[in-house]
Design a protein around this motif. Structure first.
Motif, PDB file in Angstrom:
ATOM      1  N   TRP A  61     -31.020 -35.208  35.760  1.00  0.00           N
ATOM      2  CA  TRP A  61     -30.275 -36.366  34.914  1.00  0.00           C
ATOM      3  C   TRP A  61     -30.809 -36.890  33.868  1.00  0.00           C
ATOM      4  CZ3 TRP A  61     -30.306 -41.680  34.213  1.00  0.00           C
ATOM      5  CH2 TRP A  61     -29.151 -42.464  33.678  1.00  0.00           C
ATOM      6  N   ASP A  98     -22.246 -40.289  33.787  1.00  0.00           N
ATOM      7  CA  ASP A  98     -22.365 -40.238  32.278  1.00  0.00           C
ATOM      8  C   ASP A  98     -22.635 -41.406  31.653  1.00  0.00           C
ATOM      9  OD1 ASP A  98     -22.205 -39.135  29.958  1.00  0.00           O
ATOM     10  OD2 ASP A  98     -20.181 -39.171  29.605  1.00  0.00           O
ATOM     11  N   ARG A 139     -24.409 -44.038  29.246  1.00  0.00           N
ATOM     12  CA  ARG A 139     -24.538 -44.161  27.727  1.00  0.00           C
ATOM     13  C   ARG A 139     -25.525 -45.206  27.435  1.00  0.00           C
ATOM     14  NH1 ARG A 139     -20.819 -40.620  25.324  1.00  0.00           N
ATOM     15  NH2 ARG A 139     -20.053 -39.001  26.906  1.00  0.00           N
ATOM     16  N   ARG A 189     -31.351 -36.995  27.776  1.00  0.00           N
ATOM     17  CA  ARG A 189     -30.833 -38.217  27.458  1.00  0.00           C
ATOM     18  C   ARG A 189     -31.760 -39.070  26.789  1.00  0.00           C
ATOM     19  NH1 ARG A 189     -26.052 -38.838  30.848  1.00  0.00           N
ATOM     20  NH2 ARG A 189     -25.943 -37.267  32.366  1.00  0.00           N
ATOM     21  N   ARG A 190     -31.635 -39.076  25.475  1.00  0.00           N
ATOM     22  CA  ARG A 190     -32.562 -39.941  24.651  1.00  0.00           C
ATOM     23  C   ARG A 190     -32.758 -41.341  24.824  1.00  0.00           C
ATOM     24  NH1 ARG A 190     -31.871 -37.889  18.670  1.00  0.00           N
ATOM     25  NH2 ARG A 190     -33.859 -39.311  18.331  1.00  0.00           N
ATOM     26  N   HIS A 191     -31.556 -41.955  25.349  1.00  0.00           N
ATOM     27  CA  HIS A 191     -31.393 -43.381  25.927  1.00  0.00           C
ATOM     28  C   HIS A 191     -32.054 -43.542  27.187  1.00  0.00           C
ATOM     29  CE1 HIS A 191     -27.861 -41.388  27.414  1.00  0.00           C
ATOM     30  NE2 HIS A 191     -27.859 -42.149  28.422  1.00  0.00           N
ATOM     31  N   VAL A 192     -32.863 -42.670  27.924  1.00  0.00           N
ATOM     32  CA  VAL A 192     -33.241 -42.808  29.211  1.00  0.00           C
ATOM     33  C   VAL A 192     -34.890 -42.791  29.130  1.00  0.00           C
ATOM     34  CG1 VAL A 192     -33.340 -42.040  31.617  1.00  0.00           C
ATOM     35  CG2 VAL A 192     -31.165 -41.952  30.396  1.00  0.00           C
TER      36      VAL A 192
END
Length: 228
Positions: free
Chosen positions: A190, A166, A168, A194-197
């Motif tokens: 995965w 998880d 962040r 996930r907007r930060h990936v």
């Protein structure tokens, strides 16, 4: 002259490179990443994750080695992780607030099921019953036997931390579409939602050798907030 005490600025993060399974700190990718960024003023520490030894390799020991390298409570770190080192980096980032950014190269998500599928049931059963399996040691250019305790240990880490790390923090993930070692579908699953990936898919295999210039360029752009 002011009598107020000086306030130290933010501490620059450490940059650490985590190599993959049956590899070592002098891997081609690790050396290339270190040289590239050290020419730009960033020391990249290439950790030795063959712990406690290659023969007795344990994911839990790899995690402890990285935690120790992160420094003190106020320190911060950017982690580069390749294959099993990518999984290790993601696990650490999910648990330790000192990690502020990740660059993952073909991370070995769901490492035990992937190993089992790639080996086949006969070889997998032999590894579990005999206690040992022989594989190539890419760092020392020899054959090496790895104890089956790696399986139970990795499964225990997954059971404790959950199937997906998880994470962040901002993450750059680069994976080859022709990877026959770590299935790109796991990275896609995965990264989804996930907007930060930022996930970059390249026309390459697991080693990502042909994509090294792209890896360095993408990493440099991604890491600009950390002074790259």
């Amino acid at each position: 002259m002011s009598d107020l005490p000086s306030v130290p600025g933010p501490v620059a993060p450490r940059w650490l490179y985590l190599h993959g399974f049956a590899s070592g700190p002098d891997s081609a990718k690790g050396v290339a990443v270190a040289r590239h960024f050290e020419a730009r003023g960033h020391h990249v520490a290439r950790l030795n994750l063959r712990v406690p030894s290659m023969e007795q390799l344990r994911l839990s020991a790899m995690l402890e080695t990285v935690r120790a390298a992160l420094g003190g409570k106020e320190d911060r770190a950017v982690l580069f992780g390749s294959s099993l080192g990518g999984l290790t980096a993601a696990r650490i980032a999910a648990e330790d607030a000192r990690v502020c950014g990740l660059v993952l190269l073909a991370p070995a998500f769901h490492v035990v099921p992937q190993l089992r599928k790639r080996m086949g049931e006969a070889a997998w059963g032999h590894w579990k019953t005999s206690g040992w399996i022989e594989t190539d040691d890419f760092a020392e250019k020899r054959k090496v036997r790895i104890h089956s305790g790696f399986i139970e240990d990795a499964e225990a880490v997954d059971a404790r931390t959950g199937g997906w790390p998880d994470v962040r923090v901002p993450t750059l993930l680069i994976h080859g579409k022709a990877d026959d070692t770590c299935d790109i579908r796991y990275s896609r699953q995965w990264a989804e939602g996930r907007r930060h990936v930022r996930m970059v898919e390249v026309e390459d295999g697991h080693e990502l050798t042909a994509s090294l210039p792209r890896i360095l360029a993408e990493s440099e752009e991604f890491l600009r907030p950390w002074g790259a």
